[in-house]
Write a protein that holds these residues in place. Structure first.
Motif, mmCIF file in Angstrom:
data_model
loop_
_atom_site.group_PDB
_atom_site.id
_atom_site.type_symbol
_atom_site.label_atom_id
_atom_site.label_comp_id
_atom_site.label_asym_id
_atom_site.label_seq_id
_atom_site.Cartn_x
_atom_site.Cartn_y
_atom_site.Cartn_z
ATOM 1 N N THR A 161 0.802 -1.227 0.000
ATOM 2 C CA THR A 161 0.000 0.000 0.000
ATOM 3 C C THR A 161 0.827 1.265 0.000
ATOM 4 N N GLY A 162 2.088 1.169 0.409
ATOM 5 C CA GLY A 162 2.899 2.373 0.520
ATOM 6 C C GLY A 162 2.700 3.100 1.832
ATOM 7 N N LYS A 163 1.801 2.611 2.671
ATOM 8 C CA LYS A 163 1.532 3.228 3.965
ATOM 9 C C LYS A 163 2.292 2.479 5.062
ATOM 10 N N THR A 164 2.594 3.167 6.140
ATOM 11 C CA THR A 164 3.235 2.534 7.287
ATOM 12 C C THR A 164 2.279 1.530 7.908
ATOM 13 N N ALA A 165 2.740 0.308 8.068
ATOM 14 C CA ALA A 165 1.888 -0.741 8.613
ATOM 15 C C ALA A 165 2.616 -1.464 9.732
ATOM 16 N N ALA A 166 1.840 -1.999 10.645
ATOM 17 C CA ALA A 166 2.434 -2.763 11.740
ATOM 18 C C ALA A 166 3.057 -4.035 11.197
ATOM 19 N N SER A 167 4.204 -4.423 11.781
ATOM 20 C CA SER A 167 4.864 -5.630 11.310
ATOM 21 C C SER A 167 4.009 -6.849 11.598
ATOM 22 N N SER A 168 4.101 -7.831 10.731
ATOM 23 C CA SER A 168 3.296 -9.038 10.870
ATOM 24 C C SER A 168 4.194 -10.250 10.777
ATOM 25 N N ALA A 169 3.804 -11.309 11.474
ATOM 26 C CA ALA A 169 4.569 -12.555 11.425
ATOM 27 C C ALA A 169 4.219 -13.367 10.190
ATOM 28 N N GLU A 170 3.259 -12.890 9.405
ATOM 29 C CA GLU A 170 2.810 -13.607 8.224
ATOM 30 C C GLU A 170 3.120 -12.813 6.955
ATOM 31 N N VAL A 171 3.119 -13.504 5.835
ATOM 32 C CA VAL A 171 3.243 -12.850 4.535
ATOM 33 C C VAL A 171 1.977 -13.148 3.739
ATOM 34 N N THR A 172 1.590 -12.193 2.905
ATOM 35 C CA THR A 172 0.377 -12.344 2.111
ATOM 36 C C THR A 172 0.707 -12.818 0.701
ATOM 37 N N ARG A 173 -0.319 -13.269 0.008
ATOM 38 C CA ARG A 173 -0.146 -13.682 -1.385
ATOM 39 C C ARG A 173 0.371 -12.513 -2.227
ATOM 40 N N GLU A 174 -0.173 -11.320 -1.999
ATOM 41 C CA GLU A 174 0.238 -10.160 -2.786
ATOM 42 C C GLU A 174 1.701 -9.812 -2.521
ATOM 43 N N GLN A 175 2.112 -9.872 -1.253
ATOM 44 C CA GLN A 175 3.524 -9.618 -0.941
ATOM 45 C C GLN A 175 4.421 -10.639 -1.637
ATOM 46 N N PHE A 176 4.025 -11.883 -1.610
ATOM 47 C CA PHE A 176 4.797 -12.949 -2.242
ATOM 48 C C PHE A 176 4.941 -12.687 -3.740
ATOM 49 N N VAL A 177 3.838 -12.356 -4.407
ATOM 50 C CA VAL A 177 3.851 -12.129 -5.851
ATOM 51 C C VAL A 177 4.742 -10.935 -6.207
ATOM 52 N N VAL A 178 4.587 -9.836 -5.475
ATOM 53 C CA VAL A 178 5.386 -8.636 -5.765
ATOM 54 C C VAL A 178 6.866 -8.915 -5.546
ATOM 55 N N PHE A 179 7.204 -9.605 -4.464
ATOM 56 C CA PHE A 179 8.606 -9.923 -4.170
ATOM 57 C C PHE A 179 9.236 -10.742 -5.299
ATOM 58 N N ILE A 180 8.545 -11.780 -5.741
ATOM 59 C CA ILE A 180 9.087 -12.632 -6.801
ATOM 60 C C ILE A 180 9.252 -11.852 -8.096
ATOM 61 N N ILE A 181 8.260 -11.067 -8.458
ATOM 62 C CA ILE A 181 8.338 -10.305 -9.712
ATOM 63 C C ILE A 181 9.442 -9.262 -9.637
ATOM 64 N N ASP A 182 9.595 -8.610 -8.486
ATOM 65 C CA ASP A 182 10.661 -7.611 -8.359
ATOM 66 C C ASP A 182 12.039 -8.245 -8.518
ATOM 67 N N LEU A 183 12.239 -9.432 -7.950
ATOM 68 C CA LEU A 183 13.540 -10.088 -8.085
ATOM 69 C C LEU A 183 13.786 -10.573 -9.507
ATOM 70 N N LEU A 184 12.747 -11.077 -10.163
ATOM 71 C CA LEU A 184 12.920 -11.663 -11.485
ATOM 72 C C LEU A 184 12.789 -10.648 -12.616
ATOM 73 N N ARG A 185 11.954 -9.614 -12.440
ATOM 74 C CA ARG A 185 11.657 -8.686 -13.533
ATOM 75 C C ARG A 185 11.799 -7.226 -13.135
#
Length: 458
Positions: free
Chosen positions: A71-95
């Protein structure tokens, strides 16, 4: 999704074809083991990976995913990762762009949640990354004929390569490259990180291999297959299956990444003092008419170094080769020294001449080579005061004059068609004088019967 989330997420997913996006999302489903579940904890993430990656690598990847801000907003840290975070992370590393890759990698380096990136953190990250790359290649049977057992010590090789990859990180003053102890006192800026990733593309290659093979994402992608072949050439030892190379796997990957792309897919053992003995005639007999090659030596002081010959070796009293040639050192440090443009003294191979030096040389000039192996095999020199003119290389050996402890030569890529008719001929076959000299000393022709066809007949 909100507008901010939509702009960040949709911009990423637009970069990949629908089939690739589906594959990435399928990987996250494998992590959660529940198509309807939107989040995953570290334990579930590591359980889904199993032995595919070392624990240190999986924790770093999970921390990188956690740090993705959709979201670009400050968010509280979480012990979990979301599907959207996973997708963005992979695409950023690969593309991703250099900025996006840096943003994804920085939290992986800063795995202890510290606010700044320091030299020791980068060193440890690189050691973990290189180790994870070799681990996943080994797990996937993708080491292409190389093995941990038939190469030098892996742990020291990993540390040496990590230190070398850190060298382009510059000081805050924009001066010389820093050594690891100096980096420890200085935070590394995001701009320096982006510049570093641009200068050292093999880091991105390591990450792509770890992500695609370790997480089973886009494994059939052609680009991913090219990444593996660029890192690990097919190894062909011929009739020397028990041969142990002077190189370690990290050095092999590093040197291979500096070769022309058409030579990266295969290395074929031509000569080894372990197999062929210590003879300049034997060296020439195995080397001539074999195409481009990589020479590796260890001197009596324990230094390991060598040179890349981009063209076929010929016995003649003139320099040969082209500007793709380079010299390198493996131990005590790992580095490659490329052509400077000062002169064209790339390669030299000569014997049985009274008026010209007899031996094999690369760089510099007669009697002052960057790398020289005398025709009286066992002796050589590396003269640089302070640098070799052709390659800007320092003294490669422990002493300016050195004795050879061991040597090996690898043919690179496929043998050109015009050389295939000659590739079984030894220099002794066409030089009766050299053959007679060898027989007078009581030595046998060790090259007889030792040449072996490669899997493609070359």
């Amino acid at each position: 999704m909100g507008n901010a989330e939509s702009s960040g997420y949709q911009r990423r997913v637009a970069r990949v074809p629908p089939a690739e996006l589906a594959d990435i999302e399928r990987s996250f489903t494998n992590v959660t083991r529940n198509p309807g579940k939107k989040c995953a904890e570290l334990t579930a993430f590591q359980d889904s990976i199993g032995n595919s990656l070392p624990g240190s690598a999986s924790r770093r990847i999970f921390h990188g995913i956690q740090s993705v801000n959709i979201t670009g907003k400050t968010a509280a840290s979480s012990a979990e990762v979301t599907r959207e975070q996973f997708v963005v992370f992979i695409i950023d590393l690969l593309r991703g762009t250099a900025e996006e890759k840096s943003a994804a990698i920085t939290p992986m380096i800063r795995a202890d949640n510290s606010e700044q990136v320091t030299g020791p953190q980068v060193q440890q990250f690189l050691e973990d990354l290189i180790g994870a790359t070799i681990h996943v290649l080994r797990q996937q049977n993708a080491l292409s004929g190389w093995s941990i057992e038939n190469t030098r010590d892996l742990d020291s090789g990993i540390r040496t390569l990590a230190t070398q990859l850190m060298s382009p990180l510059n000081s805050p003053n924009g001066g010389q490259s820093l050594e690891a102890p100096e980096l420890s006192s200085s935070p590394i800026s995001s701009v320096a990180m982006e510049d570093w990733l641009y200068k050292v593309p093999i880091i991105s290659t390591f990450l792509r291999v770890v992500i695609t093979l370790g997480l089973s994402i886009l494994r059939e992608n052609l680009e991913g297959q090219k990444d593996v072949s660029r890192l690990v050439p097919r190894c062909r030892r011929g009739r020397a299956p028990s041969f142990t190379s002077l190189l370690d796997l990290p050095a092999i990957m590093y040197l291979n990444s500096h070769l022309p792309s058409d030579m990266q897919h295969k290395w074929r053992l031509l000569f080894s003092t372990q197999v062929h003995g210590e003879s300049f005639s034997q060296l020439c007999g195995q080397l001539v008419d074999q195409g481009p090659s990589l020479l590796v030596l260890r001197d009596s002081g324990g230094f390991i170094f060598g040179g890349f010959a981009s063209q076929n070796w010929e016995v003649k009293p003139q320099f040969q080769g082209d500007s793709r040639c380079f010299l390198f050192t493996v131990l005590p440090r790992l580095d490659v020294f490329a052509y400077t443009g000062y002169n064209d003294h790339y390669m030299y191979l000569n014997h049985s001449q009274q008026t010209m030096p007899n031996g094999l040389g690369m760089g510099g000039q007669h009697h002052y080579f960057g790398l020289w192996i005398d025709s009286n095999f066992g002796k050589g020199h590396s003269k640089a005061k302070p640098r070799s003119t052709t390659y800007n290389s320092p003294q490669l050996s422990a002493g300016e004059e050195f004795s050879i402890d061991s040597m090996e030569v690898w043919a690179l890529g496929d043998l050109p068609e015009e050389l295939q008719a000659k590739n079984k001929r030894s220099i002794l076959d066409v030089d009766p004088e050299a053959q007679a000299l060898l027989e007078m000393t009581g030595r046998t022709r060790q090259s007889d019967g030792l040449r072996d066809k490669d899997d493609d007949g070359t």
